[in-house]
Design a protein around this motif. Structure first.
Motif, mmCIF file in Angstrom:
data_model
loop_
_atom_site.group_PDB
_atom_site.id
_atom_site.type_symbol
_atom_site.label_atom_id
_atom_site.label_comp_id
_atom_site.label_asym_id
_atom_site.label_seq_id
_atom_site.Cartn_x
_atom_site.Cartn_y
_atom_site.Cartn_z
ATOM 1 N N GLU B 54 0.843 -1.184 0.000
ATOM 2 C CA GLU B 54 0.000 0.000 0.000
ATOM 3 C C GLU B 54 0.891 1.252 0.000
ATOM 4 O O GLU B 54 1.839 1.350 0.783
ATOM 5 C CB GLU B 54 -0.879 0.008 1.257
ATOM 6 N N LYS B 55 0.556 2.185 -0.887
ATOM 7 C CA LYS B 55 1.342 3.422 -0.940
ATOM 8 C C LYS B 55 0.676 4.448 -0.033
ATOM 9 O O LYS B 55 -0.532 4.706 -0.187
ATOM 10 C CB LYS B 55 1.387 3.928 -2.377
ATOM 11 N N VAL B 56 1.428 4.985 0.898
ATOM 12 C CA VAL B 56 0.834 5.991 1.793
ATOM 13 C C VAL B 56 1.431 7.375 1.512
ATOM 14 O O VAL B 56 2.541 7.483 1.009
ATOM 15 C CB VAL B 56 1.018 5.624 3.284
ATOM 16 N N ASP B 57 0.662 8.397 1.882
ATOM 17 C CA ASP B 57 1.123 9.768 1.633
ATOM 18 C C ASP B 57 1.843 10.347 2.846
ATOM 19 O O ASP B 57 2.735 11.159 2.716
ATOM 20 C CB ASP B 57 -0.079 10.648 1.274
ATOM 21 N N VAL B 59 3.464 9.366 6.847
ATOM 22 C CA VAL B 59 3.809 8.345 7.848
ATOM 23 C C VAL B 59 3.992 9.037 9.194
ATOM 24 O O VAL B 59 4.727 10.021 9.289
ATOM 25 C CB VAL B 59 5.113 7.605 7.457
ATOM 26 N N LYS B 90 -6.092 10.560 0.268
ATOM 27 C CA LYS B 90 -4.790 10.579 0.974
ATOM 28 C C LYS B 90 -4.768 9.460 2.010
ATOM 29 O O LYS B 90 -5.782 9.210 2.670
ATOM 30 C CB LYS B 90 -4.592 11.926 1.703
ATOM 31 N N LYS B 91 -3.622 8.844 2.124
ATOM 32 C CA LYS B 91 -3.495 7.757 3.099
ATOM 33 C C LYS B 91 -2.414 8.095 4.122
ATOM 34 O O LYS B 91 -1.360 8.640 3.771
ATOM 35 C CB LYS B 91 -3.118 6.456 2.394
ATOM 36 N N VAL B 92 -2.707 7.732 5.379
ATOM 37 C CA VAL B 92 -1.745 7.993 6.455
ATOM 38 C C VAL B 92 -1.453 6.688 7.196
ATOM 39 O O VAL B 92 -2.376 5.964 7.562
ATOM 40 C CB VAL B 92 -2.311 9.023 7.467
ATOM 41 N N GLN B 93 -0.195 6.426 7.387
ATOM 42 C CA GLN B 93 0.210 5.244 8.166
ATOM 43 C C GLN B 93 0.627 5.694 9.557
ATOM 44 O O GLN B 93 1.476 6.563 9.720
ATOM 45 C CB GLN B 93 1.387 4.545 7.466
ATOM 46 N N SER B 169 -3.551 2.057 9.222
ATOM 47 C CA SER B 169 -3.502 3.203 8.303
ATOM 48 C C SER B 169 -4.928 3.683 8.076
ATOM 49 O O SER B 169 -5.895 2.936 8.291
ATOM 50 C CB SER B 169 -2.845 2.809 6.981
ATOM 51 N N LYS B 171 -7.493 6.048 5.328
ATOM 52 C CA LYS B 171 -7.600 6.673 4.010
ATOM 53 C C LYS B 171 -8.672 7.754 4.104
ATOM 54 O O LYS B 171 -9.778 7.504 4.637
ATOM 55 C CB LYS B 171 -8.007 5.624 2.983
#
Lengths: 440, 336
Positions: B54-57, B59, B90-93, B169, B171
């Motif tokens: 998974e590609k996150v924006d 971290v 946008k994704k945050v881990q 994470s 989204k």
């Protein structure tokens, strides 16, 4: 059956097992094999009608006390492997005695459940056995598949790339699969071509188990220079009826599963018990493992006495089956009575023994103890199985160290039993053995 | 549902096929094992493959010794606002805070739709078993808040408690006027679809035969169906459907009783089917009485007595989440 003799042979079984249990890596089956060999030469030593009494007392006591070397000496066997990590954690917090007490209560609960389950053993288990026995091959394969698929990745996901994270997670998974394959390979060799001389070939698996389970843990203790804090001797434990019931039921199911299915050992029962409880509460976990290992060892032997079941499970039942055959319900009741008697004694002995071991580990540097235990194990393996046994132990240790180093599940070492048995059941065993040049 | 429940269901489904049972019995066939494997496969693909790609924006990797809740809240809000403003998801881990081999720092994240903000609260240190060490909560700098400039929509209105192993994470995605917040966006997507199951089963079928393909598909399909009873649902017809559905909220994946009943029912089905396809069946009871006596009646009894054996959750995760919600309510009341 003479009552006095019953008491004498029960006590003798408890006494011998209580010594065996405290010696790291020495399994009750090793001693049972030797005792049977001795009693064959000295016919009056243990008359055949008292053989089950003696053996039942031994196995009950061993199943209670083997928690002590697992926690305090870091020398687990396959049935206590799951409890070592939480057990040692307890010990490093000065609560090792508490862990032993919780496991001991679990063992007692296991005995009570076995006693209560008598109608189940007589009515339902023979039917279940009849249905499942022809299907053992794929059921054992399922267990193997579940062991592989249910292992959780251990990576911390801090690598710079996604591929890095993936590799980090898969290192432990691949190490687990490698352990399973290598131990399976070792099992195929051991089962097809005894590496030990014929007269001691019944000890074939012992050096391998010691190498897979006990030695890697002791090496870890030596390398990590574990320091033991003062151990607190608790007067009470934080358990209530509900916790005991939860851990008890889960442990009983896991233990019975292991006792009933061939090759499935207490460790796998423990794994299933752990999954079934799905509790984060360590008390339930330690308790359920105590239940599971006792139900596994004692339950497997108890099944031998169920008249209509006709199953032989566990090392002890296999060992005495050529010399003793149970016929009536009376034989079952004697086995049950012995189980309860020995369990009562073992429950009390465990407290005294663990206090004794605590005094030793508190006084002597733990690294020195670990060195001593390691030296003792090597000597014991050498004494029982000779130079070839040492070689098997060394090879097994190398395999057993893989999960230690890569933080994967140590239960994968049980491939040593599962893989050769599954191959044999599927009819592929001889072909593989032939391919490997193990048979002609 | 837990893996063992899906695994058991997959096997049980396979045993309905007489040919499969007879093959396993007489030809040492692995065909029934496929049901179990495919029963576990959707989660295996997610947790052992999908999540790592998974590609996150953004971290967030908080310092366990000096956690800054305000910083965490700010980054989350920034990602949320960007997603709403630009229309691009946008994704945050979020990472966990490991203090030592057996010790972690717990924290909670809550997206509050009433206040339109994100609240981050630092909790106590916990063991790897998630049991808190009392008195280890930070004395100050405990809570961080940041405003989100959008109406929030989420599957479950509950704080996420983050403590051991790996963190979750999120989204953020704009859906009309709403900003949708998705927990574990990589989970139950393509892997939890009937279409992917059908394709994989087709491959199995081509290699091992029609029966193996059918059993594999059913094992997979029942996994998805069981999951629909939970909170998250699944992306049922990927790639035709683009996102996972909402679950029926009938059962928690961690419910020990729910999982036990599924495993128990599966075992009963397996026994019944293996017996009826054997040469000399020993279960003489008709199927409805068999399930009445051995499943329905015991299940009702267990369901009734289970509350008597309720145990205290010593991890206090739910307690922290509840406290979190209470605090939010209190703030709302004061604000109003």
């Amino acid at each position: 059956m003479n009552f006095l003799n019953f008491i004498i042979y029960s006590f003798a079984g408890v006494l011998i097992a209580s010594i065996v249990s405290l010696i790291p890596a020495l399994h009750v089956y090793n001693i049972a094999g030797l005792i049977i060999l001795i009693s064959l030469n000295y016919k009056n030593l243990i008359p055949s009608e008292y053989l089950p009494v003696f053996m039942m007392s031994m196995i009950v006591t061993y199943s209670f006390l083997n928690i002590i070397p697992s926690i305090f000496l870091g020398a687990p066997d396959d049935s206590t492997i799951f409890v070592v990590l939480p057990g040692q954690k307890y010990m490093l917090e000065g609560r090792g005695f508490e862990a032993v007490v919780v496991s001991n209560i679990g063992s007692l609960v296991g005995i009570i459940f076995l006693f209560i389950s008598t109608p189940f053993l007589f009515v339902f288990l023979p039917k279940i056995g009849k249905i499942l026995t022809p299907h053992m091959f794929w059921i054992l394969t399922l267990i193997l598949v579940y062991m592989i698929l249910s292992e959780w990745p251990k990576g911390m996901e801090r690598a710079k790339t996604r591929l890095g994270n993936f590799w980090d997670a898969w290192k432990s998974l691949l190490a687990g699969i490698l352990t399973l394959i290598l131990s399976g390979f070792l099992g195929i060799i051991i089962f097809n071509k005894s590496l030990l001389p014929l007269d001691i070939s019944f000890q074939n698996i012992m050096p391998a188990f010691v190498g897979l389970f006990a030695v890697p843990w002791i090496i870890t203790n030596i390398l990590s220079k574990v320091k033991i804090p003062k151990q607190y001797i608790c007067k009470t434990v934080d358990l209530n009826f509900n916790l005991i019931m939860r851990g008890g039921v889960a442990g009983f199911l896991g233990g019975m599963f292991a006792a009933f299915f061939p090759v499935v050992t207490g460790g796998i029962g423990g794994l299933l018990a752990g999954h079934a409880t799905a509790q984060r509460d360590e008390r339930i976990f330690v308790l359920s493992q105590g239940v599971s290992k006792t139900v596994y060892y004692v339950g497997a032997f108890l099944l031998f006495f169920v008249p209509s079941l006709n199953v032989t499970r566990g090392g002890l039942a296999w060992m005495i089956s050529p010399f003793y055959t149970p016929h009536t319900i009376n034989d079952y009741l004697i086995a049950l009575g012995t189980m309860l008697f020995a369990a009562g004694l073992s429950f009390l002995i465990t407290f005294a023994y663990s206090k004794f071991v605590i005094k030793i580990v508190e006084k002597i540097d733990y690294t020195i103890i670990s060195y001593f235990v390691l030296a003792f194990i090597v000597l014991l393996v050498f004494y029982l199985t000779g130079f070839m046994g040492i070689l098997i132990m060394l090879v097994s240790t190398m395999i057993g160290l893989i999960p230690v180093m890569f933080n994967s599940r140590r239960m994968n070492c049980l491939g040593i039993l599962l893989i050769p048995i599954i191959l044999n059941m599927s009819g592929l065993g001889p072909k593989v053995a032939l391919f490997l040049g193990l048979i002609k | 549902m837990k893996g063992i429940a899906h695994f058991a269901t997959g096997i049980a489904v396979g045993t309905f096929f007489k040919e499969a049972v007879l093959k396993a019995l007489n030809d040492q066939s692995f065909v029934l094992v496929l049901g179990g494997i495919f029963g576990l496969l959707p989660d295996t693909l997610d947790f052992k493959f999908g999540k790592y790609f998974e590609k996150v924006d953004y971290v967030i990797d908080p310092d366990p010794n000096k956690p800054k809740p305000q910083e965490i809240a700010k980054i989350l809000a920034k990602a949320a606002n960007e997603a709403y403003k630009t229309g691009k998801p946008k994704k945050v881990q979020l990472h966990t805070m490991k203090i030592s081999a057996f010790r972690w720092r717990r924290y909670g994240v809550f997206f509050n739709p009433k206040e339109k903000n994100v609240v981050v609260e630092i909790g106590p240190e916990v063991s790897t078993s998630q049991v808190p060490y009392y008195g280890t909560e930070p004395k100050r700098n405990k809570v961080g808040k940041a405003k989100i400039k959008a109406k929030l929509s989420q599957e479950v209105l509950k704080p996420s408690i983050i403590d051991i192993m790996t963190g979750p994470s999120f989204k953020f995605e704009r859906k009309g006027d709403l900003l949708e917040i998705k927990f574990l966006p990589w989970h139950r997507q393509w892997s939890h679809s009937f279409t992917v199951g059908a394709i994989l089963a087709l491959v199995v079928g081509l290699i091992f035969g029609k029966l193996a393909g059918i059993i594999s598909f059913l094992g997979w399909a029942f996994h998805i169906i069981e999951d629909l009873f939970g909170f998250m649902g699944g992306n049922l017809l990927f790639p035709i459907t683009k996102d996972r559905t909402k679950g029926a909220h009938l059962i928690k994946a961690s419910s020990s009783l729910g999982n036990f009943f599924v495993v128990y029912a599966s075992v009963l089905i397996i026994l019944f089917n293996l017996d009826r396809f054997s040469n000399s069946p020993i279960i003489k009871t008709p199927w409805y009485l068999y399930f009445l006596f051995y499943f329905i009646i015991p299940a009702i009894l267990i369901f009734l007595i289970a509350p008597l054996f309720k145990i205290e959750d010593i991890t206090e995760r739910d307690k922290m989440a509840e406290k979190f919600l209470e605090e939010m309510d209190e703030v709302s009341e004061e604000f109003l």
